[in-house]
Structures are given as C-alpha cells and as structure tokens.
Scaffold this active site. Sequence first.
Site, PDB file in Angstrom:
ATOM      1  N   ASP A  56       0.883  -1.209   0.007  1.00 57.09           N
ATOM      2  CA  ASP A  56       0.020  -0.071  -0.028  1.00 57.09           C
ATOM      3  C   ASP A  56       0.876   1.272  -0.086  1.00 57.09           C
ATOM      4  O   ASP A  56       0.642   2.213  -0.471  1.00 57.09           O
ATOM      5  CB  ASP A  56      -0.978  -0.052   1.164  1.00 57.09           C
ATOM      6  CG  ASP A  56      -2.206   0.848   1.082  1.00 57.09           C
ATOM      7  OD1 ASP A  56      -2.380   1.533  -0.016  1.00 57.09           O
ATOM      8  OD2 ASP A  56      -3.027   0.564   1.998  1.00 57.09           O
ATOM      9  N   HIS A 116      -8.033  -2.493   8.069  1.00 60.30           N
ATOM     10  CA  HIS A 116      -7.295  -1.753   7.341  1.00 60.30           C
ATOM     11  C   HIS A 116      -7.591  -0.252   7.446  1.00 60.30           C
ATOM     12  O   HIS A 116      -8.604   0.260   6.766  1.00 60.30           O
ATOM     13  CB  HIS A 116      -7.344  -2.119   5.929  1.00 60.30           C
ATOM     14  CG  HIS A 116      -6.366  -1.372   4.805  1.00 60.30           C
ATOM     15  ND1 HIS A 116      -4.995  -2.101   4.527  1.00 60.30           N
ATOM     16  CD2 HIS A 116      -6.406  -0.189   4.231  1.00 60.30           C
ATOM     17  CE1 HIS A 116      -4.636  -1.173   3.702  1.00 60.30           C
ATOM     18  NE2 HIS A 116      -5.195  -0.094   3.539  1.00 60.30           N
ATOM     19  N   CYS A 151      -3.971   5.390  -1.959  1.00 63.25           N
ATOM     20  CA  CYS A 151      -4.692   4.665  -3.126  1.00 63.25           C
ATOM     21  C   CYS A 151      -4.724   5.570  -4.270  1.00 63.25           C
ATOM     22  O   CYS A 151      -5.157   6.611  -4.412  1.00 63.25           O
ATOM     23  CB  CYS A 151      -6.238   4.340  -2.686  1.00 63.25           C
ATOM     24  SG  CYS A 151      -7.121   3.735  -3.895  1.00 63.25           S
TER      25      CYS A 151
HETATM   26 ZN    ZN Z   1      -4.918   1.044   1.967  1.00 57.64          ZN
END
Ligand code: ZN
Length: 311
Positions: free
Chosen positions: A19, A212, A245
């Site tokens: 990530d 998360h 993201c």
């Molecule tokens: Zn994430």
Amino acid sequence: MSPRESQKKATVCEVGPRDGLQMAKGIMPTEVKSRWIAAIAAAGVPEIEVGSFVPAKLVPQMADTDAIVRHAVTIPGLTVVALAPNLRGAQNAHAAGTHRVSIPVSVSEGHSRANLNRSPSEQVAEVARIVAWVRSQPRKMEVEAACSTAFGCSIDGVVPVRNVVTIAAGLAEAGVDEIALADTVGYAHPSQIHEVVRAVRAAVGEKLQGLHLHDTMGLGLANALAGLEEGIRNFDAALAGLGGCPFAPGASGNIVTEDLVFMLESMGFATGIDLPALIAARDLLREGLPDEPLHGQVPKAGIPKTFRAAA
Ligand code: ZN
C-alpha cells in the site's frame, strides 16, 4: 496487570511494501525492498503484504512482486501476503508461493469502477471464481477479501452500512477465509467503526477478522482503538505511515506501524514485535526511497522511559 490481561494478543500486518510503495513517487530497488522486508520480519512482524500482482504498466512499483514474494517466503515464520485484483493475479500469487492472497472488493460503485473496472457485485463473483480455483489446487493458499471504501468514498461520498453488509455477506458466501474492512480513503471515525464492525459481524460472524485503516483525518489510531474495543485483533499498518490509493484522490498514508505497536504493547496486547528494531527498519526505507517523507510520532519523539512491552 492481571494474568488474564497479560494473555492479550494482537496481530499486525505490515502493508508498507504494497500500500505504501504503490503511492511513492520513486521506485524502491528490488534488492533494497527485499532487505527492508527482511528487516521488518526480523523485528518480529508476523505478516507482511509484500506486493500486488497487477500489470506493471498500471503500478510500476509492483513490477517485481513475483521476485519479492519468492524471496519473502524463504524468511522463516513469516506469513507472506500479496494483493491480487482478479483470478489471473491470484494464480500468479499462488505460483510464486504466496501464503495469503488479499482481494480488494470496493463497496462503493464509483471506487469499484475506477479501481477494478467492475461493479461491486461483479467483483464478488470474481472472488467466488478465485476461491473455487484456489480450493482446486494441491497447495493451500488463504483467501482474504478486503471491503474497500467500507467507511466512505472519495468518489461516491457516504457508503451506507447496509451496502457493506451486503458485500461482506456475499464474500462469506463465496467462501473466503477472512474478511477485512478497509477505510481506503481514511474518512472513518470511531463511532462509525463500532457501528460497521457490529453490523458486519452480525452478518458474517468470525469471518470478519481485520481492519485496514488510513490516517487521512488523523483518526487512524482512534479508529484502531474502536476496532480493538469491538474485538478486532488484526490490523494493517505501514512503516512510517506510507500509503494511499492511486484511485482515491486525497488519500494519505496508512496508520503508522510504529505508533500502532506502541499503543498495542502499552495496552498489554502482545504483538511479538520489537519496537526499537521496527523503528530501525526505517533506515532501509530511507535508503530505498530517499525522497519519501517518513511519518510517525513514536519514532520522532523516541520511545519513552515509561514504555513497557506486553508480556
Ligand atoms: Zn489502503
């Protein structure tokens, strides 16, 4: 501390190599990435999401995921996790030796279309295909589904709780081993964590395992605490708070692993992680990505003399 409290445990999954790096401007050299992952594992982190099986032209930082997984699975005791958005990615993850594949399933239509080019229900159907294929293989691989944008979406705005429950129930029916709830863009607040975790658990029970969380609004650890109070014991986090993201404008990093471990251990939740060794792993992040800002209050302030790790 009572004997019962001393038996409290929590599991931290480091997601910085996936990530975190996918949002970094630079590309960490494979060799440094491997040493960085090894250092995080050596600090006692039991699970690391080391990369994602996506086309290199979409996410060039993940082009070396196959090699990274093949190296990471040689680290004794480490659970190697990789993200895969579809069956093909899951097959590649399986071939590389991944222990657990994590499949993102956006709850919101807008994020799902932008990120996966599918509707949420089409992605649930893809997860069912993945589970069926994985179960047909001689080598086992756990399948986790992560409900992205479960607490709000930068494209669609409010995400109704009933939609999260519908997706989670579909994933449980598809036969996944575990379900996680992801605050992909970091819009959640603690009361919402309580509400959504309770609603999803009522639908899927103990399949709901993890949270998360992102720290976009500065509520990441408050949200982790709310999850802890609801009985959640698995948390994703990123060293130095890397993360975001690419399809969620405005999203900043994951909750900081160092700060999360400080909170959990201080509260008596054993993580198995050596905090000084974890902080030292930032050196390799600095070496591999010299221009990337590093976050985290505990590393900046230093571990206080009052700190006692959980038994
Ligand atoms: Zn994430």
